[in-house]
Design an enzyme around this catalytic site. Structure first.
Site, PDB file in Angstrom:
ATOM      1  N   HIS A 115      45.917  20.746  81.735  1.00 33.36           N
ATOM      2  CA  HIS A 115      45.003  21.454  80.832  1.00 33.36           C
ATOM      3  C   HIS A 115      43.604  20.841  80.963  1.00 33.36           C
ATOM      4  O   HIS A 115      43.468  19.615  80.969  1.00 33.36           O
ATOM      5  CB  HIS A 115      45.507  21.349  79.388  1.00 33.36           C
ATOM      6  CG  HIS A 115      44.728  22.216  78.457  1.00 33.36           C
ATOM      7  ND1 HIS A 115      44.937  23.580  78.365  1.00 33.36           N
ATOM      8  CD2 HIS A 115      43.711  21.927  77.612  1.00 33.36           C
ATOM      9  CE1 HIS A 115      44.089  24.088  77.490  1.00 33.36           C
ATOM     10  NE2 HIS A 115      43.336  23.109  77.019  1.00 33.36           N
ATOM     11  N   SER A 147      43.960  16.782  80.884  1.00 33.95           N
ATOM     12  CA  SER A 147      45.215  16.252  80.324  1.00 33.95           C
ATOM     13  C   SER A 147      46.385  16.780  81.136  1.00 33.95           C
ATOM     14  O   SER A 147      46.422  17.967  81.484  1.00 33.95           O
ATOM     15  CB  SER A 147      45.413  16.702  78.871  1.00 33.95           C
ATOM     16  OG  SER A 147      44.342  16.286  78.066  1.00 33.95           O
TER      17      SER A 147
HETATM   18  C1  GRF Z   1      42.653  24.663  85.809  1.00 29.55           C
HETATM   19  O1  GRF Z   1      41.444  24.330  85.179  1.00 29.55           O
HETATM   20  C2  GRF Z   1      43.827  24.240  84.964  1.00 29.55           C
HETATM   21  O2  GRF Z   1      43.585  23.098  84.218  1.00 29.55           O
HETATM   22  C3  GRF Z   1      43.982  25.415  84.043  1.00 29.55           C
HETATM   23  O3  GRF Z   1      43.674  26.538  84.827  1.00 29.55           O
HETATM   24  C4  GRF Z   1      42.846  26.163  85.921  1.00 29.55           C
HETATM   25  C5  GRF Z   1      43.593  26.576  87.145  1.00 29.55           C
HETATM   26  O4  GRF Z   1      42.932  26.299  88.305  1.00 29.55           O
HETATM   27  N1  GRF Z   1      45.273  25.404  83.427  1.00 29.55           N
HETATM   28  P1  GRF Z   1      43.677  26.500  89.691  1.00 29.55           P
HETATM   29  O5  GRF Z   1      44.385  27.841  89.666  1.00 29.55           O
HETATM   30  O6  GRF Z   1      44.617  25.352  89.877  1.00 29.55           O
HETATM   31  O7  GRF Z   1      42.561  26.517  90.695  1.00 29.55           O
END
Ligand code: GRF
Length: 214
Positions: A115, A147
């Site tokens: 997250h 996190s």
């Molecule tokens: C990331 O910022 C992750 O923390 C959140 O969604 C975004 C996904 O990015 N849950 P990716 O698809 O891994 O590029």
């Protein structure tokens, strides 16, 4: 859980670009994490991560309510895939759907999520993607971050295993902050997955702690 030298079987979940998934997969490919990606699950048949998975010959499972409309079908089909894969660990990497409660219970302490904030701040329903960074900036927070937590039945609520702090600069746009947070995500998530695969996550009073590598 992991017997020495045995590759940990991972089922990964992603809904979008999957850059976190790629950062983990690349480390596995280079032999830096002793694991194997058995399947990539996505709810989104148009997710750009799917092209990467195909090119890397990672099996893809599209799992959503369009394909599996009833609750029972939805849960059972996913459960079956996880059993077929003999999954040891589920890695949620930008996955926008809730994992059914039965699966969360079955895989207790074996589902990780990332997250882009310092949970418990800016977590829970509605706090996803750029919404998180917008809220952080609107509230003039001095710090944000990343996190990694184990998943329980409530969004972004499970035990936190690792966090990284990122300074919020006064002139940051949500996009600026997101970009810096993402760089840190790509470092921290593989470290946590690696620690899991090496049995270096210890639990005490329901709190996980990473033990450093020797
Ligand atoms: C990331 O910022 C992750 O923390 C959140 O969604 C975004 C996904 O990015 N849950 P990716 O698809 O891994 O590029």
């Amino acid at each position: 859980m992991n017997q020495k030298n045995k590759a940990v079987k991972i089922v990964a979940f992603a809904s979008g670009s999957g850059s976190n998934f790629k950062s983990i997969h690349q480390k596995i490919k280079r032999g830096e994490i002793n694991a194997e990606i058995k399947i990539l699950v996505s709810n989104n048949p148009k997710a750009s991560v799917l092209a990467y998975a195909s090119a890397e010959e990672i099996p893809i499972f599209i799992h959503n309510k369009t394909r599996f409309p009833s609750n029972a079908q939805y849960t059972d089909t996913l459960f079956n895939e996880l059993k077929k894969a003999n999954a040891d660990l589920l890695v949620l990497a930008g996955f926008m759907k809730k994992i059914p409660d039965e699966i969360v219970t079955h895989f207790k302490r074996r589902i990780l999520n990332i997250h882009p904030s310092l949970l418990p701040k800016f977590g829970g329903k509605g706090f996803f993607g750029m919404n998180v960074h917008r809220a952080v900036i609107e509230l003039k927070e001095k710090e944000s971050g990343v996190s990694i937590h184990f998943v329980n039945q409530i969004y972004d609520d499970g035990p936190i295993v690792a966090q990284s702090i990122i300074e919020v600069k006064v002139d940051d746009s949500p996009e600026d902050l997101a970009a810096r947070v993402l760089v840190e995500e790509h470092k921290l998530y593989p470290e946590v997955v690696k620690a899991f695969c090496e049995d270096r996550i210890l639990w005490e009073n329901n709190k996980p702690k990473i033990v450093k590598e020797n």
